[in-house]
Design an enzyme around this catalytic site. Structure first.
Site, PDB file in Angstrom:
ATOM      1  N   ASP A 177       0.825  -1.203   0.000  1.00 20.94           N
ATOM      2  CA  ASP A 177       0.000   0.000   0.000  1.00 20.94           C
ATOM      3  C   ASP A 177       0.865   1.261   0.000  1.00 20.94           C
ATOM      4  O   ASP A 177       1.811   1.380   0.776  1.00 20.94           O
ATOM      5  CB  ASP A 177      -0.891   0.038   1.239  1.00 20.94           C
ATOM      6  CG  ASP A 177      -1.893  -1.106   1.287  1.00 20.94           C
ATOM      7  OD1 ASP A 177      -1.568  -2.198   0.783  1.00 20.94           O
ATOM      8  OD2 ASP A 177      -2.990  -0.905   1.828  1.00 20.94           O
ATOM      9  N   ASN A 238      -8.519  -2.672  -2.324  1.00 25.69           N
ATOM     10  CA  ASN A 238      -9.906  -2.394  -1.938  1.00 25.69           C
ATOM     11  C   ASN A 238     -10.229  -0.903  -1.996  1.00 25.69           C
ATOM     12  O   ASN A 238     -11.394  -0.519  -2.122  1.00 25.69           O
ATOM     13  CB  ASN A 238     -10.182  -2.939  -0.528  1.00 25.69           C
ATOM     14  CG  ASN A 238      -9.380  -2.231   0.543  1.00 25.69           C
ATOM     15  OD1 ASN A 238      -8.162  -2.126   0.458  1.00 25.69           O
ATOM     16  ND2 ASN A 238     -10.065  -1.745   1.574  1.00 25.69           N
ATOM     17  N   HIS A 239      -9.220  -0.045  -1.946  1.00 25.12           N
ATOM     18  CA  HIS A 239      -9.467   1.396  -2.046  1.00 25.12           C
ATOM     19  C   HIS A 239      -9.707   1.833  -3.487  1.00 25.12           C
ATOM     20  O   HIS A 239     -10.175   2.958  -3.695  1.00 25.12           O
ATOM     21  CB  HIS A 239      -8.297   2.184  -1.451  1.00 25.12           C
ATOM     22  CG  HIS A 239      -8.314   2.229   0.041  1.00 25.12           C
ATOM     23  ND1 HIS A 239      -8.627   3.363   0.754  1.00 25.12           N
ATOM     24  CD2 HIS A 239      -8.090   1.270   0.959  1.00 25.12           C
ATOM     25  CE1 HIS A 239      -8.568   3.099   2.056  1.00 25.12           C
ATOM     26  NE2 HIS A 239      -8.241   1.828   2.196  1.00 25.12           N
ATOM     27  N   HIS A 290      -3.746  -8.132  -3.277  1.00 28.31           N
ATOM     28  CA  HIS A 290      -3.926  -7.088  -2.272  1.00 28.31           C
ATOM     29  C   HIS A 290      -4.389  -7.653  -0.934  1.00 28.31           C
ATOM     30  O   HIS A 290      -3.731  -7.485   0.088  1.00 28.31           O
ATOM     31  CB  HIS A 290      -4.917  -6.037  -2.744  1.00 28.31           C
ATOM     32  CG  HIS A 290      -5.153  -4.979  -1.701  1.00 28.31           C
ATOM     33  ND1 HIS A 290      -4.200  -4.053  -1.385  1.00 28.31           N
ATOM     34  CD2 HIS A 290      -6.203  -4.739  -0.872  1.00 28.31           C
ATOM     35  CE1 HIS A 290      -4.647  -3.275  -0.404  1.00 28.31           C
ATOM     36  NE2 HIS A 290      -5.851  -3.672  -0.081  1.00 28.31           N
ATOM     37  N   HIS A 387      -2.704  -4.795   2.273  1.00 31.83           N
ATOM     38  CA  HIS A 387      -4.016  -4.502   2.855  1.00 31.83           C
ATOM     39  C   HIS A 387      -3.992  -4.062   4.305  1.00 31.83           C
ATOM     40  O   HIS A 387      -4.772  -3.199   4.705  1.00 31.83           O
ATOM     41  CB  HIS A 387      -4.944  -5.721   2.685  1.00 31.83           C
ATOM     42  CG  HIS A 387      -6.370  -5.466   3.089  1.00 31.83           C
ATOM     43  ND1 HIS A 387      -7.110  -4.419   2.595  1.00 31.83           N
ATOM     44  CD2 HIS A 387      -7.192  -6.127   3.944  1.00 31.83           C
ATOM     45  CE1 HIS A 387      -8.326  -4.452   3.112  1.00 31.83           C
ATOM     46  NE2 HIS A 387      -8.397  -5.469   3.939  1.00 31.83           N
TER      47      HIS A 387
END
Length: 568
Positions: A177, A238-239, A290, A387
């Protein structure tokens, strides 16, 4: 990365030469002049023929107008015809002004739709200056072209991309990330180097949100993808969804940078998010994604329920992953594409099994035996996922606190599972920062299953997998900083073998307490080189039933339930 410096000198033929642009087509904007270079001509020069620009120069006494008859590129330097100003003093001021100015140039999209290495580097240099007016560097038209070009490449890639890096002199950089922290991306390229024929990059998603420069991060990575589509791989996090970006900052960031056109640019980004692949397999050895593992499409029920499932979910396969329809802007809570949710939101657990998280959460928990089964059935040796950062792991005793930027979560017969986080001193936009290290993993053949970990906060300092196979005798040896979460085994560093700072004891018998994976905390200590290093040391867990010390103070708080609270 240093700021670009543009030097100006007179050439022998009376021209003013501006060095350092190094682009086939660029716009230069300055308060003294506005000029644009176009495509190369037959002689290999970039020339602006027939057009006349006026340059206004402040000599300190009065403004004088001169005529710039043309400009061209020669040896990667912009050459401006500037010998027709009204006076020699004015011409001298042009040279002085340009020499002392740092140009903020607005990038133009190449006429042939082919960006170059110089174009990408120029984009990064311009954005590094943190321009107040974002559109002065990247106009909506350029962003539109860049996103469309990258999307056309991404949509052709499978859900799980194959990264072929079997050459002995090749290597792969895996990144976790970044979350809108543009400086970390610049530091990454400064430390690890740019993508090249020999160097691959795999990004595990979550480029945006919680940082102020998610758009900068995402657009720069798209530019690298367009330039080197078979060397740079961008996975989805997920973002990268409408749900997250609308509440965690990215939408507001884009609208702030583009004003009335912000909604248009934001929707273009959403369209691109939908086409990002979900996972990668590196050299038929390493799986990256991710979130994590996922359920099988053959599960008896694909619908989420408030009630705890009675049936056991089946672990999914790479074949299941290949069938997912990923072009959904938000991951679903049910249906045949719920695997998309699993891949983006799931987390590892120390408990065996594959179970859904609580109804208010998304994704799955999967245990060590799932990691082992997935590696075995896929004939792989390593999983690197992301994540989870220090904000999530801070309150967990199950795994490491992620202050070191990575965590070894599962170890099995077939391989290991790591969590990787690359945003340092996270989160950027929160009052509470964790002072964590951002880390990237480096994989080098033929031992791809033994990654090295490098910190973005400490140049030149490497963190190596504590269990590395020595090619000479194949014995397990300890290299670099040991992972104190590993249990004692033959050839593996144990707590009792690890040198800890004075005053810190490692004699807690966690195994006797029924704790198979002792929790840890991290402290900054001086190293031998005169700097600092992050060291993990054991902390006593909270375990029900432990004998209480005799000197505990019992406080009576009225109105509390229970009324007696123990203060240690």
């Amino acid at each position: 990365m240093e700021s670009p410096v543009y030097g100006v000198t007179h050439t022998s033929n009376g021209l003013v030469q501006i060095g350092g642009l190094g682009a086939e087509r660029t716009m230069v904007e300055d308060k003294y002049a506005e000029m644009e270079a176009v495509s190369k001509n037959e002689d290999g020069w970039n020339e602006l023929g027939g057009s006349v620009f006026e340059a206004t120069v402040d000599t300190g006494h009065e403004e004088q107008i001169g005529r710039v008859e043309g400009l061209m590129f020669e040896d990667d330097c912009l050459v401006v015809v500037a010998d027709e100003f009204e006076s020699e003093d004015c011409q001298g001021e042009v040279q002085k002004s340009l020499s002392s100015s740092t140009f903020q140039h607005s990038l133009s999209w190449p006429l042939d739709d082919r960006i170059t290495l110089e174009w990408v580097q120029g984009m990064m240099s311009a954005l590094e200056q943190s321009p107040v007016d974002f559109q002065s560097v990247l106009s909506v038209s350029v962003v539109d072209k860049l996103i469309d070009t990258a999307t056309s490449i991404l949509c052709k890639e499978p859900n799980c991309v194959a990264v072929d890096c079997h050459g002995e002199d090749s290597r792969v950089v895996v990144v976790g990330d970044i979350r809108g922290q543009f400086r970390d991306l610049l530091n990454l390229f400064e430390h690890a180097g740019f993508p090249s024929d020999k160097q691959f990059y795999v990004f595990n998603g979550n480029y945006v949100d919680r940082g102020s420069r998610g758009l900068d991060v995402f657009l720069v990575l798209l530019a690298w993808k367009v330039l080197m589509p078979c060397r740079v791989y961008l996975l989805r996090g997920n973002h990268e969804s409408k749900y997250c970006t609308s509440v965690l900052g990215f939408e507001v960031e884009v609208e702030t940078k583009f004003g009335n056109q912000g909604e248009y640019v934001y929707n273009k980004c959403l369209d691109c998010f939908k086409e990002l692949p979900l996972a990668s397999i590196i050299a038929n050895c390493v799986y990256t994604t991710h979130g994590g593992l996922f359920r099988s499409m053959c599960a008896t029920s694909l619908r989420r329920s408030k009630r705890k499932r009675e049936e056991r979910l089946e672990l999914g396969s790479l074949q299941d992953l290949s069938k997912v329809q990923r072009s959904l802007i938000d991951a679903p809570d049910e249906g045949p594409n719920i695997i998309l949710t699993d891949v983006l939101w799931s987390d590892p657990s120390k408990e065996d099994g594959l179970v859904e998280k609580s109804f208010r959460e998304r994704g799955l928990w999967w245990g060590p035996e799932c990691t082992e089964d997935f590696l075995k059935q896929s004939n792989l040796k390593l999983i690197i996922r992301s994540h989870e950062g220090p904000d999530v792991r801070a309150d967990q005793d199950e795994f490491g606190d992620m202050l070191s930027g990575y965590s070894l979560d599962h170890v099995g017969e077939s391989g290991k599972l790591y969590t990787l986080f690359s945003a340092s001193d996270y989160p950027q936009l929160d009052e509470k920062r964790y002072n964590n290290e951002g880390v990237y993993a480096l994989l080098e053949p033929p031992n791809l299953e033994f990654p090295s970990f490098y910190s973005l906060k400490a140049v030149g300092r490497t963190k190596v997998d504590p269990c590395v196979v020595d090619a000479a005798d194949k014995d397990l040896v300890v290299v670099g900083e040991p992972d104190l979460g590993l249990m004692s085994a033959t050839g593996v560093t144990s707590l009792s073998q690890t040198s800890l700072p004075s005053g810190i004891s490692s004699e807690v018998n966690f195994e006797a307490l029924g704790i198979s994976n002792p929790p840890s905390w991290s402290v900054m200590l001086a190293d031998d080189a005169g700097g600092t290093q992050l060291v993990q040391v054991p902390k006593v867990p909270v375990v029900e039933g432990l004998p209480l010390p005799s000197d505990l103070q019992v406080m009576d708080y009225s109105g509390c339930n229970p009324s007696l609270l123990i203060e240690v």
